[in-house]
Structures are given as structure tokens and as C-alpha cells.
Motif scaffolding. Structure first.
Motif, PDB file in Angstrom:
ATOM      1  N   ASP A  41       1.983  -5.873  -0.804  1.00 50.99           N
ATOM      2  CA  ASP A  41       2.987  -4.748  -0.002  1.00 50.99           C
ATOM      3  C   ASP A  41       4.485  -5.525  -0.231  1.00 50.99           C
ATOM      4  OD1 ASP A  41       1.598  -2.852   0.750  1.00 50.99           O
ATOM      5  OD2 ASP A  41       1.971  -3.537   3.697  1.00 50.99           O
ATOM      6  N   GLN A  42       4.666  -5.858  -1.220  1.00 44.28           N
ATOM      7  CA  GLN A  42       5.852  -6.834  -0.907  1.00 44.28           C
ATOM      8  C   GLN A  42       6.872  -5.064  -1.845  1.00 44.28           C
ATOM      9  OE1 GLN A  42       7.664  -9.182  -1.429  1.00 44.28           O
ATOM     10  NE2 GLN A  42       6.360 -10.840  -1.036  1.00 44.28           N
ATOM     11  N   GLU A  43       6.207  -4.387  -2.650  1.00 37.75           N
ATOM     12  CA  GLU A  43       6.901  -3.470  -3.042  1.00 37.75           C
ATOM     13  C   GLU A  43       7.007  -2.416  -1.805  1.00 37.75           C
ATOM     14  OE1 GLU A  43       7.338   0.591  -6.199  1.00 37.75           O
ATOM     15  OE2 GLU A  43       4.999  -0.747  -6.088  1.00 37.75           O
ATOM     16  N   LEU A  44       6.848  -2.325  -0.992  1.00 36.99           N
ATOM     17  CA  LEU A  44       6.846  -1.543   0.181  1.00 36.99           C
ATOM     18  C   LEU A  44       8.364  -2.182   1.164  1.00 36.99           C
ATOM     19  CD1 LEU A  44       6.432   1.202   1.380  1.00 36.99           C
ATOM     20  CD2 LEU A  44       3.621   0.211   2.629  1.00 36.99           C
ATOM     21  N   TRP A  45       7.898  -3.078   1.068  1.00 32.50           N
ATOM     22  CA  TRP A  45       8.572  -3.909   2.009  1.00 32.50           C
ATOM     23  C   TRP A  45      10.451  -4.344   1.375  1.00 32.50           C
ATOM     24  CZ3 TRP A  45       9.141  -8.409   6.241  1.00 32.50           C
ATOM     25  CH2 TRP A  45       9.944  -8.668   6.387  1.00 32.50           C
ATOM     26  N   LYS A  46       9.970  -4.239   0.055  1.00 31.54           N
ATOM     27  CA  LYS A  46      11.872  -4.068  -0.236  1.00 31.54           C
ATOM     28  C   LYS A  46      12.407  -2.940   0.110  1.00 31.54           C
ATOM     29  CE  LYS A  46      10.936  -7.391  -4.091  1.00 31.54           C
ATOM     30  NZ  LYS A  46      10.729  -7.683  -5.691  1.00 31.54           N
ATOM     31  N   LEU A  47      11.932  -2.121   0.166  1.00 31.07           N
ATOM     32  CA  LEU A  47      12.398  -0.590   0.578  1.00 31.07           C
ATOM     33  C   LEU A  47      12.962  -0.740   1.855  1.00 31.07           C
ATOM     34  CD1 LEU A  47       9.721   2.064   0.371  1.00 31.07           C
ATOM     35  CD2 LEU A  47      11.315   1.386  -1.514  1.00 31.07           C
TER      36      LEU A  47
ATOM     37  N   GLU B 185       2.257 -15.498   2.175  1.00 30.32           N
ATOM     38  CA  GLU B 185       1.804 -14.825   1.934  1.00 30.32           C
ATOM     39  C   GLU B 185      -0.065 -14.729   2.936  1.00 30.32           C
ATOM     40  OE1 GLU B 185       0.594 -15.121  -2.111  1.00 30.32           O
ATOM     41  OE2 GLU B 185       3.368 -14.350  -2.802  1.00 30.32           O
ATOM     42  N   LEU B 186      -0.398 -13.252   2.827  1.00 33.92           N
ATOM     43  CA  LEU B 186      -1.323 -13.607   3.655  1.00 33.92           C
ATOM     44  C   LEU B 186      -2.402 -12.954   2.464  1.00 33.92           C
ATOM     45  CD1 LEU B 186      -0.938 -11.009   6.898  1.00 33.92           C
ATOM     46  CD2 LEU B 186      -0.813 -13.382   6.861  1.00 33.92           C
ATOM     47  N   ALA B 187      -3.732 -13.622   2.710  1.00 35.62           N
ATOM     48  CA  ALA B 187      -5.125 -13.339   2.031  1.00 35.62           C
ATOM     49  C   ALA B 187      -6.451 -13.286   2.469  1.00 35.62           C
ATOM     50  CB  ALA B 187      -4.677 -14.900   1.259  1.00 35.62           C
ATOM     51  N   ASP B 188      -6.685 -11.939   1.916  1.00 41.02           N
ATOM     52  CA  ASP B 188      -8.189 -11.916   2.310  1.00 41.02           C
ATOM     53  C   ASP B 188      -9.281 -13.093   3.037  1.00 41.02           C
ATOM     54  OD1 ASP B 188     -10.095  -9.772   3.061  1.00 41.02           O
ATOM     55  OD2 ASP B 188     -11.077 -10.974   1.847  1.00 41.02           O
ATOM     56  N   GLY B 189      -9.329 -13.502   4.515  1.00 39.55           N
ATOM     57  CA  GLY B 189     -11.060 -14.323   4.264  1.00 39.55           C
ATOM     58  C   GLY B 189      -9.491 -15.863   5.306  1.00 39.55           C
TER      59      GLY B 189
ATOM     60  N   HIS C 185      -4.321   3.103   3.743  1.00 35.74           N
ATOM     61  CA  HIS C 185      -3.378   3.255   4.705  1.00 35.74           C
ATOM     62  C   HIS C 185      -1.706   2.879   3.094  1.00 35.74           C
ATOM     63  CE1 HIS C 185      -0.232   4.726   7.328  1.00 35.74           C
ATOM     64  NE2 HIS C 185       0.038   3.313   7.421  1.00 35.74           N
ATOM     65  N   CYS C 186      -2.135   1.536   2.801  1.00 35.79           N
ATOM     66  CA  CYS C 186      -0.988   0.972   1.650  1.00 35.79           C
ATOM     67  C   CYS C 186      -1.208  -0.057   1.399  1.00 35.79           C
ATOM     68  CB  CYS C 186       0.522   0.944   1.896  1.00 35.79           C
ATOM     69  SG  CYS C 186       0.378  -0.570   3.798  1.00 35.79           S
ATOM     70  N   ARG C 187      -1.499  -0.584   0.278  1.00 42.23           N
ATOM     71  CA  ARG C 187      -2.157  -1.378  -0.484  1.00 42.23           C
ATOM     72  C   ARG C 187      -2.206  -2.791   0.150  1.00 42.23           C
ATOM     73  NH1 ARG C 187       1.988  -0.174  -5.630  1.00 42.23           N
ATOM     74  NH2 ARG C 187       1.282   2.310  -6.109  1.00 42.23           N
TER      75      ARG C 187
ATOM     76  N   PHE D 252       1.771   4.715  -2.098  1.00 39.11           N
ATOM     77  CA  PHE D 252       1.267   3.977  -1.657  1.00 39.11           C
ATOM     78  C   PHE D 252      -0.273   3.721  -0.916  1.00 39.11           C
ATOM     79  CE2 PHE D 252       5.396   2.645  -1.450  1.00 39.11           C
ATOM     80  CZ  PHE D 252       5.499   1.719  -2.234  1.00 39.11           C
ATOM     81  N   SER D 253      -0.534   5.459  -0.903  1.00 34.24           N
ATOM     82  CA  SER D 253      -1.815   5.110  -0.017  1.00 34.24           C
ATOM     83  C   SER D 253      -2.908   5.874  -0.594  1.00 34.24           C
ATOM     84  CB  SER D 253      -1.440   6.263   1.084  1.00 34.24           C
ATOM     85  OG  SER D 253      -1.309   7.412   1.098  1.00 34.24           O
ATOM     86  N   ASP D 254      -4.563   5.496  -0.036  1.00 26.55           N
ATOM     87  CA  ASP D 254      -5.216   6.131  -0.447  1.00 26.55           C
ATOM     88  C   ASP D 254      -6.331   6.220   0.530  1.00 26.55           C
ATOM     89  OD1 ASP D 254      -6.404   7.389  -3.632  1.00 26.55           O
ATOM     90  OD2 ASP D 254      -7.739   5.272  -2.717  1.00 26.55           O
ATOM     91  N   PHE D 255      -7.152   7.794   0.322  1.00 27.38           N
ATOM     92  CA  PHE D 255      -7.908   8.062   1.200  1.00 27.38           C
ATOM     93  C   PHE D 255      -9.485   7.340   1.176  1.00 27.38           C
ATOM     94  CE2 PHE D 255     -11.380  10.487   3.278  1.00 27.38           C
ATOM     95  CZ  PHE D 255     -11.269  10.512   4.053  1.00 27.38           C
TER      96      PHE D 255
END
Length: 219
Positions: free
Chosen positions: A100-106, A116-120, A138-140, A171-174
Motif C-alpha cells: 500500500d505504499q503507492e496509495l500512502w504516497k497519495l 512494514e507489516l507482513a502476513d503472519g 479493498h486495496c493491495r 487499487f481494488s479487486d472484487f
């Protein structure tokens, strides 16, 4: 003042809840929104989940407790707009999934997250573990935070009372959000309380029977 929301771990960690108001902007549109801010901790330390809109109100709800981290479930502006001000005020690091870095920069082009957060990954506050689940769609870089000892999961805008979060914007995908909900969230114990980014809480058991309906509607 934050309202306490019932769940408490044996060690004393609890969930406090604050609602803040502001706007959400993306893809040329702007909407008025109310956001849930979740504070997990005890009387000594806490984690803030989604620093939305009002750093002063969030800091007041945290009080004299040490703020361990500011965790972002995702980088839409309504969930991160107050994060840098809260970090500056408290010294707490801002944590975000790198997808979500690209979205954050907006929203914050001149201020990067601190970690950073990582799965697990497991974050610990007041002796209570928050397990990071990467739940994109909802976003990447969307994540949920599962606290087994509290019997709750914080889902941001991935799962709400009544269905998945929105997927009609950049940035979203159902199909991806459906996979995240089915494989990562609906596999949690049915009694798990789902604390969302907006609106009312629900449970895994209340939402699980409706998965095929959501897929059919494709919303």
C-alpha cells in the motif's frame, strides 16, 4: 474519551473504541465519512489501529499510556490522515503493509511509514498478540489484525456487517477481496467479533453464511 468495548484478555488488555469524522477522497471524488478508531492495550501501553482524521482526539483517548505502534489496516486517506501527527506527538512508529505504499504516497508524499507489516507477523501489546493477516482486495496492502485472546479481528474495510468492503475504485479487486474473506477471515472461530473500519461490529458466524450471496451480487 474512547468507549471500552467489552473484550478483555486475561492479562488485562482491552479494546477501546473512538469514532472520528472527516472525508475520504480517491479517484476524483470526496465523501463525508465516520471512521472507527480501535485502541488495544491496558492502562500502561496501547496500539492504535487506524489513526483517522483527529490526532488530538486519538491522543486524548490513549491518555498517558505508551503508544507502542500506529497500525494501518490500509492506506486510504481516511484511515491514515492523522497518522503522522499522532506519530509526531507520541513517538510511536507507523506500520503499513508495503503493497500500500503507492496509495500512502497519495496522502503523505513527504512522510513514509516507519515500518512494514507482513502476513503472519505478530505484534504484542499488554501481553496480547495481534496477528497480521494480509487480506487484499479493498486495496493491495489491506491487512486484518486477529487477536485470539480477545476473540476479535480488526478488519479495516475488508469485511463489514453485511458483506465485503468496496472494490469499485483504484487499487481494488472484487475476486481478491472474496478470496481474502473466505480464506483468511471466515476460517476464524464463528464467535470471533469482527470490528470494522466503519459502522457496526459483527461476527464471523453471522457473516459466513452469506458468502455465496456476495459472490452472486458481485458488489
Amino acid at each position: 474519551m474512547a468507549a471500552s468495548e467489552g473484550s478483555a484478555a486475561p492479562g488485562g488488555a482491552r479494546v477501546d473504541h473512538l469514532v472520528t469524522s472527516g472525508t475520504f477522497s480517491l479517484d476524483g471524488g470526496t465523501w463525508e465519512v465516520d471512521n472507527n478508531v480501535w485502541i488495544v492495550g491496558d492502562d500502561h501501553e496501547a496500539v492504535v489501529i487506524d489513526a483517522a482524521h483527529d490526532a488530538e482526539a486519538i491522543a486524548a483517548a490513549v491518555g498517558e499510556r505508551r503508544l507502542v505502534a500506529i497500525v494501518c489496516t490500509h492506506a486510504h486517506d481516511d484511515h491514515v490522515d492523522a497518522a503522522p501527527a499522532l506519530a509526531d506527538r507520541t513517538g510511536a512508529p507507523i506500520l503499513l503493509h508495503p503493497a500500500d505504499q503507492e496509495l500512502w504516497k497519495l496522502t503523505h508524499p513527504d512522510r513514509a511509514p516507519d515500518g512494514e507489516l507482513a502476513d503472519g507477523q505478530e505484534l504484542t501489546v499488554a501481553g496480547t498478540v495481534l496477528r497480521v493477516l494480509h487480506t487484499p482486495g479493498h486495496c493491495r496492502g489491506a491487512v486484518s489484525l486477529y487477536a485470539p485472546a480477545l476473540g476479535t479481528v480488526f478488519t479495516g474495510d475488508t469485511l463489514f456487517a453485511g458483506g465485503p468492503g468496496a472494490t469499485g475504485r483504484s487499487f481494488s479487486d472484487f475476486p481478491t477481496i472474496v478470496d481474502s474473506i473466505r480464506d483468511r477471515l471466515l476460517t476464524l472461530p464463528p464467535q470471533t467479533v469482527v470490528r470494522t473500519g466503519h459502522g457496526d461490529s459483527t461476527t464471523v458466524g453471522a457473516e459466513a453464511p452469506h458468502l455465496q450471496e456476495w459472490i452472486a451480487r458481485g458488489h
